[in-house]
Design a protein around this motif. Structure first.
Motif, PDB file in Angstrom:
ATOM      1  N   ARG A  73      10.018  -9.610  -6.300  1.00 46.47           N
ATOM      2  CA  ARG A  73       9.761  -8.123  -5.788  1.00 46.47           C
ATOM      3  C   ARG A  73      10.201  -7.947  -4.334  1.00 46.47           C
ATOM      4  O   ARG A  73      10.774  -7.279  -3.420  1.00 46.47           O
ATOM      5  N   LEU A  74       8.914  -8.411  -3.420  1.00 49.40           N
ATOM      6  CA  LEU A  74       9.358  -8.495  -2.157  1.00 49.40           C
ATOM      7  C   LEU A  74      10.682  -9.298  -1.442  1.00 49.40           C
ATOM      8  O   LEU A  74      11.473  -8.268  -0.605  1.00 49.40           O
ATOM      9  N   LEU A  75      11.107 -10.032  -2.085  1.00 51.22           N
ATOM     10  CA  LEU A  75      13.120 -10.750  -1.623  1.00 51.22           C
ATOM     11  C   LEU A  75      12.905  -9.612  -1.754  1.00 51.22           C
ATOM     12  O   LEU A  75      14.143  -9.043  -0.764  1.00 51.22           O
ATOM     13  N   ASP A  76      13.891  -8.879  -2.850  1.00 48.43           N
ATOM     14  CA  ASP A  76      14.390  -8.050  -3.206  1.00 48.43           C
ATOM     15  C   ASP A  76      14.520  -6.992  -1.999  1.00 48.43           C
ATOM     16  O   ASP A  76      15.335  -6.690  -1.613  1.00 48.43           O
ATOM     17  N   LEU A  77      12.969  -6.514  -2.173  1.00 49.70           N
ATOM     18  CA  LEU A  77      12.837  -5.164  -0.706  1.00 49.70           C
ATOM     19  C   LEU A  77      13.558  -5.227   0.276  1.00 49.70           C
ATOM     20  O   LEU A  77      14.134  -4.558   0.463  1.00 49.70           O
ATOM     21  N   VAL A  78      12.897  -7.063   0.485  1.00 48.61           N
ATOM     22  CA  VAL A  78      13.696  -6.976   2.327  1.00 48.61           C
ATOM     23  C   VAL A  78      15.117  -7.410   1.909  1.00 48.61           C
ATOM     24  O   VAL A  78      15.947  -6.821   3.170  1.00 48.61           O
TER      25      VAL A  78
ATOM     26  N   HIS B  83       0.402  -1.606   0.160  1.00 51.52           N
ATOM     27  CA  HIS B  83      -0.240  -0.308  -0.224  1.00 51.52           C
ATOM     28  C   HIS B  83       1.026   1.342  -0.073  1.00 51.52           C
ATOM     29  O   HIS B  83       0.323   2.459  -0.183  1.00 51.52           O
ATOM     30  N   MET B  84       2.341   0.632   0.304  1.00 50.12           N
ATOM     31  CA  MET B  84       3.021   2.604   0.389  1.00 50.12           C
ATOM     32  C   MET B  84       3.870   2.320  -1.125  1.00 50.12           C
ATOM     33  O   MET B  84       3.766   2.054  -2.596  1.00 50.12           O
ATOM     34  N   ALA B  85       3.473   4.466  -0.839  1.00 48.09           N
ATOM     35  CA  ALA B  85       4.130   4.934  -1.722  1.00 48.09           C
ATOM     36  C   ALA B  85       5.690   4.539  -2.364  1.00 48.09           C
ATOM     37  O   ALA B  85       6.297   5.106  -3.573  1.00 48.09           O
ATOM     38  N   ASP B  86       6.354   4.291  -1.406  1.00 46.27           N
ATOM     39  CA  ASP B  86       7.833   4.490  -1.371  1.00 46.27           C
ATOM     40  C   ASP B  86       8.405   3.543  -0.991  1.00 46.27           C
ATOM     41  O   ASP B  86       8.785   4.048   0.070  1.00 46.27           O
ATOM     42  N   PRO B  87       7.975   1.294  -0.620  1.00 44.70           N
ATOM     43  CA  PRO B  87       8.136   1.284  -0.105  1.00 44.70           C
ATOM     44  C   PRO B  87       9.289  -0.093   0.232  1.00 44.70           C
ATOM     45  O   PRO B  87      10.323   0.105   1.439  1.00 44.70           O
TER      46      PRO B  87
END
Ligand SMILES: Cc1cc2nc3c(=O)[nH]c(=O)nc-3n(C[C@H](O)[C@H](O)[C@H](O)COP(=O)(O)O)c2cc1C
Length: 412
Positions: free
Chosen positions: A365-370, A307-311
């Motif tokens: 994408r989730l893994l890259d972000l974390v 939901h975030m503009a910039d996770p």
């Protein structure tokens, strides 16, 4: 008294005085129970003393929905009349299954349903607080149109925006990617609506989520006495209640949101759902977490990264505020799941929800972000089907096909 209320309604103005309205008064208990069943999410349809279905006859019209405007005027007259007689009234567009209601009322096709008024004595435990109103200067301008930037939301670029081309289920102008919204737009959009934030227990349980929240919280590590826990962007507080009930009594909990309006709702709701512990509330502005460096032991991000503009920036800031021994517990809706496919095929064609635009994440994408800032310790896939079940997989690649991916990670 009900007939007097209806009579007061008939004094309302209507377009050319045509009075193309019709009101169906329902007081029978079985019919009210059926009305609540058809509505799906408005339990007061059953609890109220009377329901007044708001209808109008089709066939004659002026422009600008004038017949609808007339029914609305009558409905509000009735609400004021009920109020002056010491009763409460709720205006509802949410009547649910329209053809079911039509059958129940034996309403001919030439009449249309617009909503229903629920009238009755207010509950004694009514909190008696009106939902907040937007500031006057943000919704009123003089001589010409003017409005603060953040109160105008992104829409798919188009020469014109046809109101009759938009519905809840099908909105060609809706922008679901929160990264195309500013933080200020997200904050403003999420701040006002009350649906699913109602402080009446039972109104707001997520049918999609089912028991999933509890499974996400299974990833919470042991916390030492005095530990500081923060939850990010829980909107109406569904996840806050579950989290608050799971945490040991001797740790502190802070709830972080984008707008102050959430705080009263969440506090009311926690009280009503029997959460005894104190909770702090803090604002996140432009994606910056309101905490000192290395001050937090556990940060919970309950299906809100999407939901975030910039996770990316928020996770970078999460690494700043977490202690070296701290932990991040993140869950996210999964685009490559049955739920994700259904989201893309059906949900994303409609209006963005009241809790703001979101786009389920691909596991990569989730893994890259974390992984950019954290090392993942455990990763669970939750939910076999598109909705409701909370079957958990803790190993193997099939985890990445589950409805929700939940993980625990520590700062690198
Ligand atoms: C057109 C319209 C449709 C509404 N539909 C519903 C509804 O389906 N269910 C409900 O509980 N409230 C509904 N409401 C009530 C609003 O949620 C309520 O008016 C708003 O939150 C402001 O609260 P207040 O009227 O107590 O000040 C509706 C109100 C309007 C005007």
């Amino acid at each position: 008294m009900l007939l007097s209320i209806l009579r007061d309604g008939l004094e309302a103005p209507s377009s050319c005085n045509q009075q193309h309205w019709h009101f169906v008064l329902v007081t029978d208990d079985r019919q009210k129970a059926r009305a609540a069943e058809l509505a799906g999410g408005n339990p007061h349809f059953q609890d109220c003393a009377a329901l007044i279905y708001l209808c109008f006859q089709k066939g004659w019209t002026h422009d600008n929905f004038s017949v609808v405007q007339g029914v609305a005027a009558a409905a509000y007259h009735m609400m004021l009349s009920a109020h002056l007689r010491g009763l409460g009234a709720i205006w509802n567009a949410g009547i649910g299954d329209r053809s079911g209601v039509r059958d129940m009322l034996q309403l001919p096709e030439i009449f249309e349903l617009q909503g229903a008024l629920a009238i009755g004595h207010a509950r004694s435990e009514d909190i008696g607080r009106k939902p907040p109103r937007r500031p006057l200067e943000s919704v009123v301008s003089f001589d010409t149109f003017e409005r603060p930037e953040e109160t105008i939301y992104p829409a798919v670029p188009s020469k014109t925006y046809r109101f009759d081309a938009m519905s809840k289920a099908d909105n060609p102008y809706a922008v679901w990617d929160p990264q195309r919204w500013s933080w200020a737009q997200l904050a403003d959009y999420r701040a006002w609506s009350v649906w699913a934030k109602s402080p009446l227990p039972g109104v707001y349980t997520s049918r999609r989520q089912g028991q999933g929240t509890q499974k996400e919280l299974d990833l919470i590590p042991d916390l030492r006495p005095g530990a500081k826990v923060a939850e990010l962007m829980p909107w109406g507080g569904t996840s806050t209640v579950a989290l608050a009930n799971r945490l040991p009594a001797d740790v502190s909990l802070s709830v972080v949101e984008l707008h102050r309006n959430h705080f009263d709702f969440i506090a009311d709701r926690c009280r009503r759902e029997g959460v005894g512990r104190p909770i702090d509330y803090a604002l996140m502005v432009e994606g910056r977490l309101p905490f000192d460096d290395h001050s937090i032991d556990l940060l919970v991000v309950p299906q809100t990264l999407e939901h975030m503009a910039d996770p990316q920036a928020v996770l970078a800031d999460a690494a700043r505020v977490l202690k070296p021994s701290g932990r991040l517990v993140v869950s996210a809706r999964n685009l490559t799941s049955r739920y994700g496919a259904e989201w893309a095929r059906v949900e994303a064609k409609g209006q963005v929800p009241l809790q703001g635009p979101f786009t389920p994440l691909r596991p990569r994408r989730l893994l890259d972000l974390v992984n950019a800032r954290f090392e993942i310790e455990a990763l669970h896939g939750i939910g076999r089907t598109g909705s409701g079940d909370a079957d958990v997989l803790t190993e193997g690649s099939m985890r990445f096909r589950r409805r929700v991916i939940a993980l625990r990670a520590r700062p690198r």
